[in-house]
Motif scaffolding. Structure first.
Motif, PDB file in Angstrom:
ATOM      1  N   TRP A  33       0.825  -1.201   0.000  1.00  0.00           N
ATOM      2  CA  TRP A  33       0.000   0.000   0.000  1.00  0.00           C
ATOM      3  C   TRP A  33       0.867   1.263   0.000  1.00  0.00           C
ATOM      4  CZ3 TRP A  33      -5.185  -0.737  -0.373  1.00  0.00           C
ATOM      5  CH2 TRP A  33      -5.652  -2.026  -0.113  1.00  0.00           C
ATOM      6  N   TYR A  34       0.415   2.234  -0.775  1.00  0.00           N
ATOM      7  CA  TYR A  34       0.940   3.591  -0.761  1.00  0.00           C
ATOM      8  C   TYR A  34      -0.232   4.522  -0.464  1.00  0.00           C
ATOM      9  CZ  TYR A  34       5.445   2.169  -2.743  1.00  0.00           C
ATOM     10  OH  TYR A  34       6.688   1.614  -2.941  1.00  0.00           O
ATOM     11  N   ARG A  35       0.072   5.757  -0.141  1.00  0.00           N
ATOM     12  CA  ARG A  35      -1.000   6.722   0.092  1.00  0.00           C
ATOM     13  C   ARG A  35      -0.593   8.099  -0.419  1.00  0.00           C
ATOM     14  NH1 ARG A  35      -0.701   7.139   6.749  1.00  0.00           N
ATOM     15  NH2 ARG A  35       1.243   8.351   6.870  1.00  0.00           N
ATOM     16  N   GLN A  36      -1.619   8.892  -0.696  1.00  0.00           N
ATOM     17  CA  GLN A  36      -1.385  10.240  -1.175  1.00  0.00           C
ATOM     18  C   GLN A  36      -2.390  11.177  -0.524  1.00  0.00           C
ATOM     19  OE1 GLN A  36      -1.355  10.667  -5.462  1.00  0.00           O
ATOM     20  NE2 GLN A  36      -0.241  12.598  -5.333  1.00  0.00           N
ATOM     21  N   ALA A  37      -1.871  12.110   0.237  1.00  0.00           N
ATOM     22  CA  ALA A  37      -2.700  13.128   0.871  1.00  0.00           C
ATOM     23  C   ALA A  37      -2.803  14.334  -0.056  1.00  0.00           C
ATOM     24  CB  ALA A  37      -2.096  13.539   2.210  1.00  0.00           C
ATOM     25  N   PRO A  38      -3.824  15.156   0.112  1.00  0.00           N
ATOM     26  CA  PRO A  38      -3.991  16.328  -0.764  1.00  0.00           C
ATOM     27  C   PRO A  38      -2.751  17.216  -0.734  1.00  0.00           C
ATOM     28  CG  PRO A  38      -5.969  15.969   0.519  1.00  0.00           C
ATOM     29  CD  PRO A  38      -4.942  15.013   1.064  1.00  0.00           C
ATOM     30  N   ASP A  86      -3.201  10.519   8.956  1.00  0.00           N
ATOM     31  CA  ASP A  86      -3.286   9.326   8.107  1.00  0.00           C
ATOM     32  C   ASP A  86      -4.322   9.507   7.000  1.00  0.00           C
ATOM     33  OD1 ASP A  86      -2.950   7.379  11.085  1.00  0.00           O
ATOM     34  OD2 ASP A  86      -1.399   7.732   9.567  1.00  0.00           O
ATOM     35  N   THR A  87      -5.061  10.591   7.041  1.00  0.00           N
ATOM     36  CA  THR A  87      -6.063  10.856   6.017  1.00  0.00           C
ATOM     37  C   THR A  87      -5.400  10.970   4.650  1.00  0.00           C
ATOM     38  OG1 THR A  87      -7.565  11.964   7.540  1.00  0.00           O
ATOM     39  CG2 THR A  87      -7.775  12.507   5.195  1.00  0.00           C
ATOM     40  N   ALA A  88      -5.873  10.158   3.715  1.00  0.00           N
ATOM     41  CA  ALA A  88      -5.282  10.123   2.377  1.00  0.00           C
ATOM     42  C   ALA A  88      -6.080   9.155   1.510  1.00  0.00           C
ATOM     43  CB  ALA A  88      -3.827   9.675   2.435  1.00  0.00           C
ATOM     44  N   VAL A  89      -5.756   9.155   0.234  1.00  0.00           N
ATOM     45  CA  VAL A  89      -6.213   8.094  -0.652  1.00  0.00           C
ATOM     46  C   VAL A  89      -5.156   6.997  -0.607  1.00  0.00           C
ATOM     47  CG1 VAL A  89      -6.821   7.425  -2.996  1.00  0.00           C
ATOM     48  CG2 VAL A  89      -7.458   9.698  -2.134  1.00  0.00           C
ATOM     49  N   TYR A  90      -5.583   5.791  -0.303  1.00  0.00           N
ATOM     50  CA  TYR A  90      -4.683   4.653  -0.189  1.00  0.00           C
ATOM     51  C   TYR A  90      -4.762   3.826  -1.469  1.00  0.00           C
ATOM     52  CZ  TYR A  90      -3.762   5.674   4.680  1.00  0.00           C
ATOM     53  OH  TYR A  90      -3.332   6.284   5.844  1.00  0.00           O
ATOM     54  N   PHE A  91      -3.590   3.559  -2.035  1.00  0.00           N
ATOM     55  CA  PHE A  91      -3.496   2.835  -3.294  1.00  0.00           C
ATOM     56  C   PHE A  91      -2.858   1.472  -3.065  1.00  0.00           C
ATOM     57  CE2 PHE A  91      -4.668   6.154  -6.234  1.00  0.00           C
ATOM     58  CZ  PHE A  91      -4.371   7.327  -5.550  1.00  0.00           C
TER      59      PHE A  91
END
Length: 112
Positions: A33-38, A86-91
């Motif tokens: 998993w990776y993530r991207q926050a605004p 931790d808020t983000a879109v998780y890929f």
């Protein structure tokens, strides 16, 4: 081509837990998993190789746990002690031969 189907995510209060799942259509050497926050770049969260070796971001180590079911080509991310940051879109991520594949992403929002 490899398809990654993600599930999980949602809204949770600080300190809460969520579990993400991702199923791949083919066997992958590494999944995770990776993530991207605004306004930020995509960053590593956690990955696991087929031999069960893991790699975690320092920011989640001790709170998140990555696991996988090789028979089902599925990877999981158990997230405990969630924080607003931790808020983000998780890929979901999967490496098949020499190619990296990405899921469409699932939103995780940590807020009271």
């Amino acid at each position: 081509q490899v398809q990654l189907v993600e599930s999980g995510g949602g809204l949770v209060q600080p300190g809460g837990s969520l579990r993400l799942s991702c199923a791949a259509s083919r066997t992958a050497s590494t999944m995770g998993w990776y993530r991207q926050a605004p306004g930020k770049q995509r960053e590593l969260v956690a990955t696991m190789a087929r031999d069960s070796s893991t790699n975690y971001a320092d920011s989640v180590r001790g709170r998140f746990a990555v696991s996988r079911d090789n028979a089902q080509n599925t990877v999981y991310l158990q997230m405990n002690g969630l924080k607003p940051e931790d808020t983000a879109v998780y890929f979901c991520y999967a490496r098949v031969t020499i190619i990296n594949y990405w899921g469409q992403g699932t939103q995780v929002t940590v807020s009271s």
